[in-house]
Write an enzyme that holds these catalytic residues in place. Structure first.
Site, PDB file in Angstrom:
ATOM      1  N   SER A 178       2.337  -4.301   2.126  1.00 36.12           N
ATOM      2  CA  SER A 178       2.089  -5.045   3.359  1.00 36.12           C
ATOM      3  C   SER A 178       3.305  -5.073   4.282  1.00 36.12           C
ATOM      4  O   SER A 178       3.463  -6.001   5.069  1.00 36.12           O
ATOM      5  CB  SER A 178       1.634  -6.478   3.039  1.00 36.12           C
ATOM      6  OG  SER A 178       0.464  -6.463   2.240  1.00 36.12           O
ATOM      7  N   ARG A 179       4.173  -4.075   4.166  1.00 37.70           N
ATOM      8  CA  ARG A 179       5.371  -3.960   4.999  1.00 37.70           C
ATOM      9  C   ARG A 179       6.376  -5.084   4.781  1.00 37.70           C
ATOM     10  O   ARG A 179       7.276  -5.281   5.586  1.00 37.70           O
ATOM     11  CB  ARG A 179       4.999  -3.878   6.489  1.00 37.70           C
ATOM     12  CG  ARG A 179       4.182  -2.629   6.856  1.00 37.70           C
ATOM     13  CD  ARG A 179       4.986  -1.363   6.565  1.00 37.70           C
ATOM     14  NE  ARG A 179       4.338  -0.155   7.027  1.00 37.70           N
ATOM     15  CZ  ARG A 179       3.626   0.680   6.256  1.00 37.70           C
ATOM     16  NH1 ARG A 179       3.436   0.395   4.970  1.00 37.70           N
ATOM     17  NH2 ARG A 179       3.109   1.783   6.760  1.00 37.70           N
ATOM     18  N   LEU A 180       6.244  -5.807   3.688  1.00 38.34           N
ATOM     19  CA  LEU A 180       7.228  -6.844   3.343  1.00 38.34           C
ATOM     20  C   LEU A 180       8.288  -6.217   2.440  1.00 38.34           C
ATOM     21  O   LEU A 180       8.426  -6.555   1.258  1.00 38.34           O
ATOM     22  CB  LEU A 180       6.534  -8.035   2.671  1.00 38.34           C
ATOM     23  CG  LEU A 180       5.544  -8.787   3.570  1.00 38.34           C
ATOM     24  CD1 LEU A 180       4.858  -9.910   2.797  1.00 38.34           C
ATOM     25  CD2 LEU A 180       6.271  -9.355   4.787  1.00 38.34           C
TER      26      LEU A 180
END
Length: 215
Positions: free
Chosen positions: A193-195
């Site tokens: 999730s692009r974290l």
């Protein structure tokens, strides 16, 4: 294009990077990640390839892909023609940034710092382990300068081969190594999730400060 750029994405799920599995200084972590990059690619596809960014005298940025050729406690070493575009840029502004990207491991390392030339002895030592064709090419090519066509370059090489016929070429005075002395090193591990995980190391003059950055 069969797929729009906006729809091109990949979720990173391979690994994580936490403070508990990272050392207090960045060189050990870089060496560990580099060794894992070498082991991941079969056969290895130049894991020492990196993008080098420089700035010219007008403040305009330039970048290109080079190969890392040395690493020790002082910094990261690469070689080039001192009269090339990058050589002129480093003369005007002796600071640079390099980025390593290992997609198989979903990892990136960004390094920033001051750049200095290595000693003539270090340049000569590396030059002599290069293939003969590369050694002759360092003499023949007026790197970054306009030439008429491929035939002109091949003629320059032929002239160089005649010049050194019967004797091994020595390191040209206009060619040699640079060492980037890191002041900042950031380790990026892709996450879902692009974290992403980002651990940043900043040199404080006598020690490294490690900090986590928001993705």
């Amino acid at each position: 294009m069969t797929q729009t750029l906006a729809d091109m994405r990949r979720d990173y799920t391979r690994d994580g990077l936490s403070e508990s599995n990272a050392p207090d200084e960045p060189f050990a972590l870089f060496r560990r990640w580099f060794d894992e990059a070498v082991e991941t690619e079969r056969p290895p596809v130049e894991p020492n390839a990196m993008t080098l960014a420089t700035v010219d005298a007008q403040g305009r940025p330039h970048c290109r892909v080079l190969l890392l050729k040395g690493l020790d406690e002082r910094g990261f070493t690469f070689f080039s023609n001192y009269q090339s575009a990058k050589g002129e840029q480093l003369q005007a502004c002796p600071f640079a940034a390099m980025t390593f990207f290992w997609p198989g491991l979903e990892r990136q390392v960004r390094i920033e710092g001051r750049v200095e030339r290595v000693s003539a002895a270090e340049s000569e030592a590396y030059y002599q382990v290069r293939p003969l064709g590369s050694r002759l090419g360092a003499w023949a090519s007026p790197q970054s300068r306009p030439i008429r066509d491929r035939a002109e370059l091949e003629q320059l090489l032929a002239d160089t081969e005649r010049r050194f016929q019967g004797e091994p070429p020595h390191c040209p005075p206009h060619w040699g190594g640079y060492r980037l002395l890191p002041e900042r090193m950031e380790f990026w591990q892709g996450r879902s999730s692009r974290l992403h995980d980002r651990l940043n190391f900043r040199w404080q003059g006598d020690c490294w400060l490690r900090e986590r950055l928001a993705p």
